[in-house]
Write a protein that holds these residues in place. Structure first.
Motif, PDB file in Angstrom:
ATOM      1  N   GLY A 193      -6.496  -5.027   7.598  1.00 44.64           N
ATOM      2  CA  GLY A 193      -6.282  -6.444   6.712  1.00 44.64           C
ATOM      3  C   GLY A 193      -7.164  -5.980   5.898  1.00 44.64           C
ATOM      4  N   ILE A 194      -6.812  -6.715   4.320  1.00 49.24           N
ATOM      5  CA  ILE A 194      -7.458  -6.891   2.704  1.00 49.24           C
ATOM      6  C   ILE A 194      -8.325  -8.265   2.554  1.00 49.24           C
ATOM      7  CG2 ILE A 194      -6.701  -6.304   0.213  1.00 49.24           C
ATOM      8  CD1 ILE A 194      -5.832  -4.639   1.737  1.00 49.24           C
ATOM      9  N   GLY A 195      -9.212  -8.320   2.728  1.00 48.64           N
ATOM     10  CA  GLY A 195     -10.291  -9.061   2.696  1.00 48.64           C
ATOM     11  C   GLY A 195     -11.643  -9.456   1.821  1.00 48.64           C
ATOM     12  N   LEU A 201      -3.009 -12.866  -1.816  1.00 49.76           N
ATOM     13  CA  LEU A 201      -2.318 -13.201  -3.733  1.00 49.76           C
ATOM     14  C   LEU A 201      -1.276 -12.942  -3.263  1.00 49.76           C
ATOM     15  CD1 LEU A 201      -5.108 -11.899  -5.926  1.00 49.76           C
ATOM     16  CD2 LEU A 201      -4.225 -14.328  -5.218  1.00 49.76           C
ATOM     17  N   SER A 202       0.318 -13.053  -3.684  1.00 46.02           N
ATOM     18  CA  SER A 202       1.448 -13.003  -4.337  1.00 46.02           C
ATOM     19  C   SER A 202       1.685 -11.892  -5.277  1.00 46.02           C
ATOM     20  CB  SER A 202       2.242 -13.862  -3.680  1.00 46.02           C
ATOM     21  OG  SER A 202       3.384 -13.042  -4.175  1.00 46.02           O
ATOM     22  N   CYS A 240       2.551 -10.514  -0.900  1.00 46.26           N
ATOM     23  CA  CYS A 240       1.328 -10.361  -0.279  1.00 46.26           C
ATOM     24  C   CYS A 240       0.911  -8.871  -0.627  1.00 46.26           C
ATOM     25  CB  CYS A 240       0.162 -10.976   0.451  1.00 46.26           C
ATOM     26  SG  CYS A 240       0.934 -13.329   0.420  1.00 46.26           S
ATOM     27  N   VAL A 241      -0.817  -9.121  -1.081  1.00 43.18           N
ATOM     28  CA  VAL A 241      -1.345  -7.929  -0.858  1.00 43.18           C
ATOM     29  C   VAL A 241      -1.356  -7.249   0.305  1.00 43.18           C
ATOM     30  CG1 VAL A 241      -3.210  -6.684  -1.696  1.00 43.18           C
ATOM     31  CG2 VAL A 241      -2.734  -8.823  -2.827  1.00 43.18           C
ATOM     32  N   GLU A 242      -2.248  -7.741   1.215  1.00 46.72           N
ATOM     33  CA  GLU A 242      -2.143  -7.719   2.790  1.00 46.72           C
ATOM     34  C   GLU A 242      -0.501  -7.099   3.218  1.00 46.72           C
ATOM     35  OE1 GLU A 242      -3.481 -10.039   6.638  1.00 46.72           O
ATOM     36  OE2 GLU A 242      -5.203  -9.400   5.330  1.00 46.72           O
ATOM     37  N   ALA A 243       0.098  -7.511   2.767  1.00 51.76           N
ATOM     38  CA  ALA A 243       2.035  -7.199   3.377  1.00 51.76           C
ATOM     39  C   ALA A 243       2.321  -6.004   2.608  1.00 51.76           C
ATOM     40  CB  ALA A 243       2.872  -8.413   2.881  1.00 51.76           C
ATOM     41  N   ILE A 244       1.411  -5.430   1.236  1.00 52.60           N
ATOM     42  CA  ILE A 244       1.878  -4.196   1.289  1.00 52.60           C
ATOM     43  C   ILE A 244       0.907  -2.962   0.910  1.00 52.60           C
ATOM     44  CG2 ILE A 244       2.175  -2.979  -1.552  1.00 52.60           C
ATOM     45  CD1 ILE A 244       3.102  -5.876  -2.299  1.00 52.60           C
ATOM     46  N   ALA A 245      -0.515  -3.264   0.979  1.00 47.04           N
ATOM     47  CA  ALA A 245      -1.220  -2.640   1.387  1.00 47.04           C
ATOM     48  C   ALA A 245      -2.219  -1.929   2.975  1.00 47.04           C
ATOM     49  CB  ALA A 245      -2.239  -2.251   0.293  1.00 47.04           C
ATOM     50  N   ALA A 297       0.366   0.519  -2.677  1.00 44.30           N
ATOM     51  CA  ALA A 297      -0.525  -0.394  -2.029  1.00 44.30           C
ATOM     52  C   ALA A 297      -1.822   0.150  -3.977  1.00 44.30           C
ATOM     53  CB  ALA A 297      -1.500   0.688  -1.207  1.00 44.30           C
ATOM     54  N   GLY A 298      -2.100   0.884  -4.249  1.00 40.63           N
ATOM     55  CA  GLY A 298      -3.138   0.955  -4.872  1.00 40.63           C
ATOM     56  C   GLY A 298      -3.057  -0.042  -6.344  1.00 40.63           C
ATOM     57  N   ALA A 299      -2.133  -0.300  -6.441  1.00 40.09           N
ATOM     58  CA  ALA A 299      -1.647  -1.224  -7.450  1.00 40.09           C
ATOM     59  C   ALA A 299      -1.336  -2.461  -7.421  1.00 40.09           C
ATOM     60  CB  ALA A 299       0.179  -0.534  -7.883  1.00 40.09           C
ATOM     61  N   ALA A 300      -1.513  -3.068  -5.681  1.00 44.12           N
ATOM     62  CA  ALA A 300      -1.404  -4.026  -5.718  1.00 44.12           C
ATOM     63  C   ALA A 300      -3.166  -4.265  -5.349  1.00 44.12           C
ATOM     64  CB  ALA A 300      -0.959  -4.075  -4.261  1.00 44.12           C
ATOM     65  N   ILE A 301      -3.507  -3.646  -5.222  1.00 40.87           N
ATOM     66  CA  ILE A 301      -5.213  -3.425  -4.788  1.00 40.87           C
ATOM     67  C   ILE A 301      -6.071  -3.603  -6.178  1.00 40.87           C
ATOM     68  CG2 ILE A 301      -7.470  -2.779  -4.288  1.00 40.87           C
ATOM     69  CD1 ILE A 301      -5.674  -0.978  -1.954  1.00 40.87           C
ATOM     70  N   GLY A 302      -5.492  -2.980  -7.219  1.00 40.37           N
ATOM     71  CA  GLY A 302      -5.972  -3.315  -7.723  1.00 40.37           C
ATOM     72  C   GLY A 302      -5.812  -4.371  -9.084  1.00 40.37           C
ATOM     73  N   ARG A 303      -4.242  -5.258  -8.448  1.00 40.90           N
ATOM     74  CA  ARG A 303      -3.943  -6.171  -9.439  1.00 40.90           C
ATOM     75  C   ARG A 303      -4.813  -7.202  -9.081  1.00 40.90           C
ATOM     76  NH1 ARG A 303       1.445  -4.094  -9.554  1.00 40.90           N
ATOM     77  NH2 ARG A 303       1.949  -5.275  -7.847  1.00 40.90           N
ATOM     78  N   ALA A 304      -5.733  -7.190  -8.034  1.00 40.38           N
ATOM     79  CA  ALA A 304      -6.447  -8.309  -7.325  1.00 40.38           C
ATOM     80  C   ALA A 304      -7.296  -8.084  -7.436  1.00 40.38           C
ATOM     81  CB  ALA A 304      -6.260  -8.291  -5.269  1.00 40.38           C
ATOM     82  N   ILE A 305      -8.120  -6.859  -7.443  1.00 33.97           N
ATOM     83  CA  ILE A 305      -9.547  -6.756  -8.142  1.00 33.97           C
ATOM     84  C   ILE A 305      -8.929  -7.283  -9.065  1.00 33.97           C
ATOM     85  CG2 ILE A 305     -11.171  -5.265  -8.865  1.00 33.97           C
ATOM     86  CD1 ILE A 305     -10.353  -3.393  -6.196  1.00 33.97           C
TER      87      ILE A 305
END
Length: 390
Positions: free
Chosen positions: A222-224, A247-248, A263-268, A309-317
């Motif tokens: 998951g992404i926590g 986060l969408s 969601c970030v989790e649905a991508i990464a 996936a990296g782009a989604a995580i980076g946007r979330a951060i």
């Protein structure tokens, strides 16, 4: 039910005393003057709190007759006596239980892994109780008592009530985990979300030590995200603060198990990467390891999935940095095995998302084993024992 192992009451009866002990736990050994400066308390408050803790053996003063100030007051460093008490930490994953026996300084003394074939609550709780009993037997050799158990589980966990409200990976709903484990073991039990528990350990002893504002982002099944704001781990009014996995970041993206899209989790998350690699390449990889291997071999479709996936995580951060102004974001989790495949995209998306000085946030990777997650669970048990919430 097992016989009670002789639970003690920690001799710190005020929030200030717990704060002083936590300061020494994280930063000691310290002199009383140094402790007062770090804790923001007066020297008399330090003296009043330290004395009963030394008398009970939880703190030790390293005496040196030469280490005295000009006024004759003791300037000896004071430290936590790690061997004074033991705690058990349990991390439940989708297919195994990791248990550690840790001392009062949260140093792992013994670690055990138990695999299970059914994630049903009854089977997992029976295995957990058996593992706790095994660690209690091992603890006898140290000559001190186990004073509490911490259990870390993914998902929506009500720490105050000791209830796992919903764990999607285990498919648990409304499990009174603290009550059940407590009845089976005779020990005080603290139950918390696994990422928050790991955040406690990182705040006290890891890459967040000394920082008042930071976030821990975990990547894997998951992404926590665990959040520390003004020196306190944030749970939020409903216990789900930090759910950046939901986060969408792409409203037209893939459907998430939470019901939303992109969601970030649905991508990464691992399962999303496997699904993405299958859909993009047409190759039916069996699991995250095979998806990663395909990307390592240079398959352009697989590499593109990891880049997204990296782009989604980076946007979330970037969102975390914008909202909270965190000094540091620590990235951890089993998904770090693929970090080199999406590190550039994380950095680029973070830089594009972070507003103004939020971009100064230090993004740091920190590989941690599942034993460290169990150590985080033990840290929550220590928190409960000493009456600290930060």
């Amino acid at each position: 039910m097992l016989s009670s192992p002789g639970i003690e009451t920690f001799p710190a009866h005020t929030p200030a005393a717990s704060q002083i002990f936590t300061t020494l736990l994280c930063h000691g050994p310290l002199t009383r003057a140094e402790t007062a400066r770090r804790a923001g308390l007066s020297p008399p408050a330090i003296t009043k709190a330290v004395r009963p803790l030394i008398e009970a053996g939880y703190l030790v003063e390293d005496t040196d007759e030469e280490a005295r100030s000009a006024l004759g007051r003791p300037a000896n460093p004071v430290r936590v006596e790690g061997a004074r008490a033991l705690f058990i930490g349990i991390k439940v994953t989708g297919d195994e239980i990791i248990g550690v026996l840790a001392d009062l300084c949260c140093r792992i003394r013994i670690a055990r892994h138990v695999r299970f074939t059914s994630s049903g609550p009854r089977a997992v709780l029976a295995s957990t109780a058996a593992l706790v009993q095994e660690l209690l037997t091992e603890a006898d050799g140290f000559g001190v008592r186990v004073q509490g158990v911490g259990v870390a589980v993914s998902g929506d966990v009500d720490r105050a009530g000791g209830v796992v409200r919903y764990s999607p990976f285990l498919e648990w709903r409304d499990i009174p985990l603290a009550e059940v484990v407590g009845m089976a073991t005779g020990l005080p039990v603290t139950v918390d979300n696994d990422v928050r528990a790991l955040t406690v350990a990182e705040q006290w002893f890891g890459a967040g030590a000394g920082l008042s504002d930071f976030a821990l982002v975990t990547v894997g099944a998951g992404i926590g995200c665990g959040l520390v704001v003004h020196g306190r781990v944030v749970s939020g009014a409903h216990g789900v603060a930090g759910e950046i996995g939901h986060l969408s970041v792409d409203p037209a993206g893939p459907l998430c198990h939470c019901g939303n899209r992109g969601c970030v989790e649905a991508i990464a998350a691992d399962s999303a990467l496997v699904r993405g690699v299958r859909d993009t390449t047409g190759i039916q990889v069996a699991d995250a390891a095979q998806a990663l291997e395909l990307a390592h071999r240079g398959d352009p479709g697989a590499r593109d999935v990891y880049a997204r996936a990296g782009a989604a995580i980076g946007r979330a951060i970037g969102t975390v940095a914008n909202l909270l102004g965190s000094e540091r974001v620590i990235i951890s989790g089993e998904g770090l095995a693929a970090y080199h495949l999406f590190a550039d995209q994380i950095r680029a998306a973070f830089a594009a998302s972070a507003f103004g000085t939020a971009a100064r946030c230090d993004v740091k990777t920190r590989p941690l084993s599942f034993e460290e997650w169990a150590r985080g669970a033990a840290a929550t048990a220590i928190q409960s024992f000493i009456g600290s919430d930060a």
